[in-house]
Design a protein around this motif. Structure first.
Motif, PDB file in Angstrom:
ATOM      1  N   SER A 236      -7.420  -0.127  10.310  1.00 14.34           N
ATOM      2  CA  SER A 236      -6.780   0.760  11.280  1.00 14.34           C
ATOM      3  C   SER A 236      -6.971   0.283  12.713  1.00 14.34           C
ATOM      4  CB  SER A 236      -7.317   2.189  11.140  1.00 14.34           C
ATOM      5  OG  SER A 236      -8.711   2.230  11.413  1.00 14.34           O
TER       6      SER A 236
ATOM      7  N   ARG B 248     -10.725  -6.303  -2.863  1.00 19.92           N
ATOM      8  CA  ARG B 248     -10.562  -6.222  -1.415  1.00 19.92           C
ATOM      9  C   ARG B 248      -9.310  -6.953  -0.940  1.00 19.92           C
ATOM     10  NH1 ARG B 248     -15.333  -4.397   0.892  1.00 19.92           N
ATOM     11  NH2 ARG B 248     -16.236  -2.930  -0.603  1.00 19.92           N
ATOM     12  N   ARG B 249      -8.991  -8.076  -1.571  1.00 19.17           N
ATOM     13  CA  ARG B 249      -7.760  -8.780  -1.180  1.00 19.17           C
ATOM     14  C   ARG B 249      -6.537  -7.958  -1.544  1.00 19.17           C
ATOM     15  NH1 ARG B 249      -8.161 -14.998  -3.062  1.00 19.17           N
ATOM     16  NH2 ARG B 249      -6.407 -15.241  -1.623  1.00 19.17           N
ATOM     17  N   SER B 250      -6.586  -7.267  -2.674  1.00 17.28           N
ATOM     18  CA  SER B 250      -5.481  -6.383  -3.053  1.00 17.28           C
ATOM     19  C   SER B 250      -5.339  -5.234  -2.048  1.00 17.28           C
ATOM     20  CB  SER B 250      -5.719  -5.836  -4.459  1.00 17.28           C
ATOM     21  OG  SER B 250      -4.720  -4.911  -4.822  1.00 17.28           O
ATOM     22  N   GLN B 251      -6.461  -4.667  -1.635  1.00 19.90           N
ATOM     23  CA  GLN B 251      -6.428  -3.601  -0.633  1.00 19.90           C
ATOM     24  C   GLN B 251      -5.884  -4.119   0.701  1.00 19.90           C
ATOM     25  OE1 GLN B 251     -10.558  -2.479  -0.651  1.00 19.90           O
ATOM     26  NE2 GLN B 251     -10.303  -0.973  -2.295  1.00 19.90           N
TER      27      GLN B 251
ATOM     28  N   ARG C 180      -3.726  -6.402   1.194  1.00 25.30           N
ATOM     29  CA  ARG C 180      -2.296  -6.673   1.128  1.00 25.30           C
ATOM     30  C   ARG C 180      -1.449  -5.415   1.327  1.00 25.30           C
ATOM     31  NH1 ARG C 180      -1.450 -11.792  -0.058  1.00 25.30           N
ATOM     32  NH2 ARG C 180       0.770 -11.439  -0.371  1.00 25.30           N
ATOM     33  N   GLU C 181      -2.079  -4.252   1.356  1.00 27.32           N
ATOM     34  CA  GLU C 181      -1.353  -3.029   1.653  1.00 27.32           C
ATOM     35  C   GLU C 181      -0.996  -2.918   3.135  1.00 27.32           C
ATOM     36  OE1 GLU C 181      -3.637   0.248   0.235  1.00 27.32           O
ATOM     37  OE2 GLU C 181      -3.766  -0.535  -1.824  1.00 27.32           O
ATOM     38  N   PHE C 182      -1.598  -3.790   3.968  1.00 26.41           N
ATOM     39  CA  PHE C 182      -1.330  -3.793   5.401  1.00 26.41           C
ATOM     40  C   PHE C 182      -0.547  -5.063   5.739  1.00 26.41           C
ATOM     41  CE2 PHE C 182      -5.193  -1.468   4.572  1.00 26.41           C
ATOM     42  CZ  PHE C 182      -5.053  -0.319   5.337  1.00 26.41           C
ATOM     43  N   PRO C 183       0.689  -4.944   6.216  1.00 28.70           N
ATOM     44  CA  PRO C 183       1.523  -6.134   6.456  1.00 28.70           C
ATOM     45  C   PRO C 183       0.862  -7.186   7.332  1.00 28.70           C
ATOM     46  CG  PRO C 183       2.870  -4.154   6.582  1.00 28.70           C
ATOM     47  CD  PRO C 183       1.447  -3.693   6.459  1.00 28.70           C
TER      48      PRO C 183
ATOM     49  N   ARG D 172      -1.755  -8.986   5.343  1.00 28.05           N
ATOM     50  CA  ARG D 172      -1.124  -9.861   4.346  1.00 28.05           C
ATOM     51  C   ARG D 172      -0.708 -11.175   5.003  1.00 28.05           C
ATOM     52  NH1 ARG D 172       1.977  -6.274   2.354  1.00 28.05           N
ATOM     53  NH2 ARG D 172       3.891  -6.723   3.498  1.00 28.05           N
TER      54      ARG D 172
ATOM     55  N   PRO E 273     -10.095  -4.598   4.804  1.00 30.01           N
ATOM     56  CA  PRO E 273      -9.358  -3.343   4.567  1.00 30.01           C
ATOM     57  C   PRO E 273     -10.026  -2.119   5.177  1.00 30.01           C
ATOM     58  CG  PRO E 273      -9.577  -4.605   2.531  1.00 30.01           C
ATOM     59  CD  PRO E 273     -10.457  -5.251   3.534  1.00 30.01           C
TER      60      PRO E 273
END
Length: 343
Positions: free
Chosen positions: A319, A157-160, A162-165, A168, A315
């Motif tokens: 949106s 979930r933390r990796s997911q 980080r896809e959103f600035p 992050r 994540p």
């Protein structure tokens, strides 16, 4: 209808939702979508009864797990009364359920001003069912196994996130200022907790079993004094404090109030916010009832899980940036409370 859905599930379903709506025809009553889940709910009427068809197109791992959960529970002699059938195929996956009342939840009742006593009866009924399921499937696996489950889920979930600035930035903040008070950021809290073997041991159970897996107050349906739970999560066997944590997330973390838009949020600087969730009396009373069912250690394990739930869900809500920021701040608040209680 069920036969046609099953046939379509086994093929590449062309046309997407418009084709599905066309297939349901005049049986379709309404459609419910959410930005934080890949599933869509279609309410249909047949033979004078209303049903819910839950659908995901394509691979649909979440719904596949949910279908498997219902079947696994039935095999263990604890079938859920709302479940009719489900099927997972390459084209789409669907779950067919009986509709329960008007869809009111414990969250709905709490936000409408229902008393803690009535809320407590519904929450206790759902929790008792969850505990019975857990005890029927319980097994000892050791703390290392449970901790690894926690770390793997959190890493994904933390990796997911980080896809959103903007997420992050939130996750990397060392200090988060909330209403003028500086609180340690999420990464800092996790490093503090995971870096101390004694805390890891204290906060980690050594037994797992089947649970609902998502026992927050928005998934506990109520109707004329009866209670049902929907949206179970399949997958790994889990400690019971995972679901206790879902309830703590609702009644202490304010999850339901946030999802209903009952909060105020204003950014005042870098990683600085004015933030308040509406105080709901029913939640406060329900929190006291829940705490009374736990000893100190199981309560702190549940509080830990609740804080992790807020981080893990970011994540899926990303949106909706303001809502997600509010959820993040609730997680920070619960981590701060946990660290204070552990001190």
């Amino acid at each position: 209808m069920t036969t046609r859905l099953r046939e379509q599930a086994e093929h590449s379903f062309s046309g997407g939702e418009s084709a599905l709506i066309g297939m349901l025809g005049d049986r379709l009553v309404s459609v419910l979508r959410s930005h934080n889940t890949p599933s869509t709910l279609y309410y249909v009427c047949a033979d004078g009864e209303t049903y819910v068809v839950k659908v995901e197109f394509g691979r649909a791992p979440t719904l596949r797990d949910e279908i498997r959960w219902y079947r696994d529970v039935a095999r263990r002699g604890l079938p859920r009364s709302l479940f009719i059938t489900g099927h997972a195929g390459p084209g789409l996956s669907f779950l067919l359920l009986k509709r329960f009342g008007d869809g009111s939840t414990v969250d709905d009742l709490a936000l409408a001003g229902e008393s803690a006593g009535q809320l407590g009866r519904h929450a206790a009924s759902a929790l008792d069912d969850d505990i019975e399921l857990f005890h029927r499937t319980e097994r000892h696996v050791g703390q290392d196994h449970v901790h690894q489950l926690t770390e793997r889920r959190l890493a994904v979930r933390r990796s997911q996130a980080r896809e959103f600035p903007y997420l992050r930035t939130l996750m990397d903040a060392d200090v988060v200022t909330m209403n003028g008070a500086g609180l340690p950021g999420v990464s800092r809290c996790l490093n503090r907790l995971f870096g101390d073997p004694r805390l890891v041991s204290y906060l980690t159970p050594d037994r797992v079993g089947m649970t609902f897996g998502d026992l927050h107050c928005g998934n506990i349906l109520v109707h004329e004094g009866s209670t049902e739970v929907v949206d179970p999560r399949g997958g790994h066997l889990l400690p019971i404090t995972y679901d206790y944590g879902k309830l703590v997330q609702s009644v202490e973390g304010g999850y339901g109030a946030i999802m209903a838009g009952r909060y105020v949020l204003r950014r005042t600087g870098k990683a600085a916010y004015e933030f308040a969730v509406e105080a709901v009396p029913g939640y406060a009373g329900l929190a006291a009832l829940l705490a009374a069912r736990c000893d100190e250690r199981s309560y702190l394990q549940s509080l830990f899980q609740a804080a992790l739930h807020f981080v893990a869900m970011l994540p899926h809500h990303a949106s909706a940036q303001e809502e997600t920021t509010a959820l993040f701040l609730c997680g920070v608040s619960l981590f701060d409370k946990l660290l204070a209680l552990l001190a």
